[in-house]
Design a protein around this motif. Structure first.
Motif, PDB file in Angstrom:
ATOM      1  N   GLU A   2       9.800   2.972   6.459  1.00 56.98           N
ATOM      2  CA  GLU A   2       9.240   2.689   5.124  1.00 56.98           C
ATOM      3  C   GLU A   2       7.733   2.954   5.038  1.00 56.98           C
ATOM      4  O   GLU A   2       7.009   2.719   5.983  1.00 56.98           O
ATOM      5  CB  GLU A   2       9.461   1.214   4.770  1.00 56.98           C
ATOM      6  CG  GLU A   2      10.905   0.849   4.532  1.00 56.98           C
ATOM      7  CD  GLU A   2      11.168  -0.597   4.893  1.00 56.98           C
ATOM      8  OE1 GLU A   2      10.579  -1.474   4.241  1.00 56.98           O
ATOM      9  OE2 GLU A   2      11.937  -0.848   5.830  1.00 56.98           O
ATOM     10  N   VAL A   3       7.370   3.433   3.860  1.00 58.67           N
ATOM     11  CA  VAL A   3       5.960   3.607   3.538  1.00 58.67           C
ATOM     12  C   VAL A   3       5.568   2.455   2.606  1.00 58.67           C
ATOM     13  O   VAL A   3       6.094   2.345   1.500  1.00 58.67           O
ATOM     14  CB  VAL A   3       5.736   4.950   2.825  1.00 58.67           C
ATOM     15  CG1 VAL A   3       4.389   4.971   2.146  1.00 58.67           C
ATOM     16  CG2 VAL A   3       5.858   6.110   3.805  1.00 58.67           C
ATOM     17  N   ILE A   4       4.693   1.598   3.092  1.00 54.84           N
ATOM     18  CA  ILE A   4       4.277   0.431   2.307  1.00 54.84           C
ATOM     19  C   ILE A   4       2.785   0.563   2.007  1.00 54.84           C
ATOM     20  O   ILE A   4       2.001   0.913   2.894  1.00 54.84           O
ATOM     21  CB  ILE A   4       4.559  -0.880   3.083  1.00 54.84           C
ATOM     22  CG1 ILE A   4       6.050  -0.947   3.453  1.00 54.84           C
ATOM     23  CG2 ILE A   4       4.136  -2.100   2.270  1.00 54.84           C
ATOM     24  CD1 ILE A   4       6.436  -2.136   4.300  1.00 54.84           C
ATOM     25  N   VAL A   5       2.417   0.299   0.769  1.00 53.18           N
ATOM     26  CA  VAL A   5       1.004   0.441   0.392  1.00 53.18           C
ATOM     27  C   VAL A   5       0.389  -0.936   0.111  1.00 53.18           C
ATOM     28  O   VAL A   5       0.885  -1.682  -0.743  1.00 53.18           O
ATOM     29  CB  VAL A   5       0.843   1.369  -0.834  1.00 53.18           C
ATOM     30  CG1 VAL A   5      -0.620   1.425  -1.269  1.00 53.18           C
ATOM     31  CG2 VAL A   5       1.341   2.770  -0.507  1.00 53.18           C
ATOM     32  N   ILE A  37       5.221  -2.468  -2.000  1.00 58.60           N
ATOM     33  CA  ILE A  37       3.807  -2.821  -2.202  1.00 58.60           C
ATOM     34  C   ILE A  37       3.495  -4.083  -1.411  1.00 58.60           C
ATOM     35  O   ILE A  37       4.235  -5.074  -1.498  1.00 58.60           O
ATOM     36  CB  ILE A  37       3.528  -3.034  -3.701  1.00 58.60           C
ATOM     37  CG1 ILE A  37       3.514  -1.665  -4.404  1.00 58.60           C
ATOM     38  CG2 ILE A  37       2.210  -3.779  -3.922  1.00 58.60           C
ATOM     39  CD1 ILE A  37       3.398  -1.733  -5.895  1.00 58.60           C
ATOM     40  N   PHE A  38       2.441  -4.017  -0.615  1.00 61.10           N
ATOM     41  CA  PHE A  38       1.944  -5.196   0.090  1.00 61.10           C
ATOM     42  C   PHE A  38       0.815  -5.755  -0.776  1.00 61.10           C
ATOM     43  O   PHE A  38      -0.222  -5.129  -0.931  1.00 61.10           O
ATOM     44  CB  PHE A  38       1.463  -4.786   1.489  1.00 61.10           C
ATOM     45  CG  PHE A  38       1.172  -5.954   2.386  1.00 61.10           C
ATOM     46  CD1 PHE A  38       2.177  -6.545   3.136  1.00 61.10           C
ATOM     47  CD2 PHE A  38      -0.115  -6.462   2.496  1.00 61.10           C
ATOM     48  CE1 PHE A  38       1.917  -7.625   3.969  1.00 61.10           C
ATOM     49  CE2 PHE A  38      -0.391  -7.540   3.319  1.00 61.10           C
ATOM     50  CZ  PHE A  38       0.621  -8.122   4.062  1.00 61.10           C
ATOM     51  N   LEU A  39       1.059  -6.927  -1.329  1.00 61.90           N
ATOM     52  CA  LEU A  39       0.152  -7.479  -2.339  1.00 61.90           C
ATOM     53  C   LEU A  39      -0.829  -8.483  -1.721  1.00 61.90           C
ATOM     54  O   LEU A  39      -0.424  -9.303  -0.894  1.00 61.90           O
ATOM     55  CB  LEU A  39       1.013  -8.164  -3.409  1.00 61.90           C
ATOM     56  CG  LEU A  39       0.335  -8.642  -4.674  1.00 61.90           C
ATOM     57  CD1 LEU A  39      -0.271  -7.489  -5.453  1.00 61.90           C
ATOM     58  CD2 LEU A  39       1.338  -9.393  -5.555  1.00 61.90           C
ATOM     59  N   ASN A  40      -2.070  -8.429  -2.150  1.00 59.80           N
ATOM     60  CA  ASN A  40      -3.121  -9.350  -1.688  1.00 59.80           C
ATOM     61  C   ASN A  40      -3.430  -9.184  -0.194  1.00 59.80           C
ATOM     62  O   ASN A  40      -3.729 -10.157   0.499  1.00 59.80           O
ATOM     63  CB  ASN A  40      -2.762 -10.827  -1.938  1.00 59.80           C
ATOM     64  CG  ASN A  40      -2.351 -11.104  -3.358  1.00 59.80           C
ATOM     65  OD1 ASN A  40      -2.863 -10.493  -4.286  1.00 59.80           O
ATOM     66  ND2 ASN A  40      -1.412 -12.019  -3.545  1.00 59.80           N
ATOM     67  N   LYS A  67      10.001  -4.643  -5.249  1.00 56.87           N
ATOM     68  CA  LYS A  67       9.735  -4.214  -3.851  1.00 56.87           C
ATOM     69  C   LYS A  67       8.332  -4.670  -3.453  1.00 56.87           C
ATOM     70  O   LYS A  67       7.401  -3.860  -3.358  1.00 56.87           O
ATOM     71  CB  LYS A  67       9.845  -2.681  -3.747  1.00 56.87           C
ATOM     72  CG  LYS A  67      11.189  -2.133  -4.201  1.00 56.87           C
ATOM     73  CD  LYS A  67      12.209  -2.247  -3.085  1.00 56.87           C
ATOM     74  CE  LYS A  67      13.540  -1.645  -3.444  1.00 56.87           C
ATOM     75  NZ  LYS A  67      14.334  -2.483  -4.381  1.00 56.87           N
ATOM     76  N   VAL A  68       8.207  -5.953  -3.286  1.00 56.72           N
ATOM     77  CA  VAL A  68       6.884  -6.539  -3.051  1.00 56.72           C
ATOM     78  C   VAL A  68       6.918  -7.468  -1.842  1.00 56.72           C
ATOM     79  O   VAL A  68       7.849  -8.270  -1.692  1.00 56.72           O
ATOM     80  CB  VAL A  68       6.438  -7.368  -4.282  1.00 56.72           C
ATOM     81  CG1 VAL A  68       5.090  -8.039  -4.025  1.00 56.72           C
ATOM     82  CG2 VAL A  68       6.356  -6.516  -5.534  1.00 56.72           C
ATOM     83  N   ILE A  92      11.731 -11.100  -4.435  1.00 58.51           N
ATOM     84  CA  ILE A  92      10.910 -10.087  -3.746  1.00 58.51           C
ATOM     85  C   ILE A  92      11.397  -9.855  -2.307  1.00 58.51           C
ATOM     86  O   ILE A  92      12.254 -10.585  -1.818  1.00 58.51           O
ATOM     87  CB  ILE A  92       9.419 -10.506  -3.740  1.00 58.51           C
ATOM     88  CG1 ILE A  92       9.265 -11.931  -3.217  1.00 58.51           C
ATOM     89  CG2 ILE A  92       8.826 -10.362  -5.123  1.00 58.51           C
ATOM     90  CD1 ILE A  92       7.835 -12.441  -3.139  1.00 58.51           C
ATOM     91  N   LEU A  93      10.819  -8.858  -1.655  1.00 55.61           N
ATOM     92  CA  LEU A  93      11.234  -8.520  -0.289  1.00 55.61           C
ATOM     93  C   LEU A  93      10.828  -9.597   0.717  1.00 55.61           C
ATOM     94  O   LEU A  93      11.502  -9.818   1.711  1.00 55.61           O
ATOM     95  CB  LEU A  93      10.587  -7.201   0.157  1.00 55.61           C
ATOM     96  CG  LEU A  93      10.988  -5.942  -0.595  1.00 55.61           C
ATOM     97  CD1 LEU A  93      10.162  -4.753  -0.080  1.00 55.61           C
ATOM     98  CD2 LEU A  93      12.473  -5.672  -0.426  1.00 55.61           C
TER      99      LEU A  93
END
Ligand code: PYR
Length: 291
Positions: A2-5, A37-40, A67-68, A92-93
């Protein structure tokens, strides 16, 4: 794989969270094909956000995607637990937390206790965000074992062998968070969490495809170009450069960072813009070649 931003958090000129810009950015990243998305996170200036702002960020991004991975760590466990409880209503994930940072010499049993509290209360899979360079604490495979019930780890670490140890000694999903190790992470781990994905999502998605097709030499060529952009961002100050690079390469405004991450000066913006326009040709060439 996976590509996570780790998504950039946009702020207004007067330092408020800019939800409209955050939403637009999340929409674009998902549209470009990133997996989550990797949040915070660090890039998202998690340590500079209040608990209330972390909630607002989740609500905003959840409008776009489920997808968070919701990073909710902090130095007040009550806040952390209230964020966990808040996250119940979002499918969420997972949730993530860095280890309690700032305080030097924390006994590891306290860090274990902190993560255990999160695992016990979490309605979602828990990811440990290990960033020893920033927190001065290393959540080792052995500590992961002591915590118990952890789903994955994001190891932001230029030492790739360190990340590989989690693969060898735990059953976790393992992601490396170094921008410079995306190819290695996509090849040998469960994926990459990379800040460069904020402005180069196409290149990352291309690299993932090449890796999945076993085209290592081509994926390495992508990596070389990726490095040039990262070096440029580093030269001007990584955290603030992201804001300019998203605008230049993705074509919309993500506002400003929040001081003490200071926005680039006008002169710096002009410099980085000039340099990135040169590099952009290489970016487009690769997308064209393998697109
Ligand atoms: C972060 O910005 O959260 C990373 O680990 C890259």
């Amino acid at each position: 794989m996976e590509v996570i931003v780790p998504i950039v958090t946009p702020f207004t000129r007067d330092n408020a969270l800019d939800k409209a810009k955050l939403k637009e950015h999340a929409e674009n990243l998902i549209e470009k094909g990133i997996d989550a998305i990797f949040l915070n996170g660090t890039t998202g200036m998690g340590p500079s956000l209040s608990a209330e702002e972390k909630k607002e960020a989740l609500k905003t991004v959840y409008d776009v995607t489920d997808k968070v991975i919701f990073q909710l760590g902090g130095l007040n466990l009550d806040d952390v637990l209230s964020l966990l409880s808040f996250s119940k209503d979002f499918s969420i994930l997972g949730v993530a937390s860095y280890s309690p940072y700032y305080y030097p010499g924390l006994p590891s049993k306290w860090v274990v206790k902190y993560f255990k509290a999160i695992v016990e209360k979490s309605p979602h899979p828990v990811y440990v965000y290990n960033y020893p360079q920033a927190t001065n604490f290393d959540v080792t495979p052995q500590l992961i074992e002591e915590i118990g019930g952890v789903t994955g780890i994001k190891d932001t670490n230029d030492d790739f062998v360190h990340s590989l140890r989690y693969k060898r000694f735990t059953n976790l999903k393992v992601y490396n968070g170094s921008d410079y190790l995306t190819l290695q992470s996509l090849t040998f781990l469960d994926g990459t969490v990379t800040a460069g994905g904020n402005y180069m999502p196409e290149l990352l998605v291309l690299q993932k495809r090449l890796v999945s097709q076993g085209k290592v030499a081509e994926a390495l060529q992508v990596q070389e170009t990726y490095y040039k952009f990262l070096d440029l961002a580093r030269k001007y100050g990584m955290m603030a450069s992201h804001y300019v690079l998203v605008k230049e390469l993705q074509g919309y405004d993500v506002g400003y960072p929040r001081p003490p991450i200071f926005p680039l000066t006008q002169e710096e913006v002009e410099g980085i813009t000039r340099e990135v326009r040169e590099l952009r040709k290489e970016y487009l060439y690769l997308l064209d070649k393998y697109g």
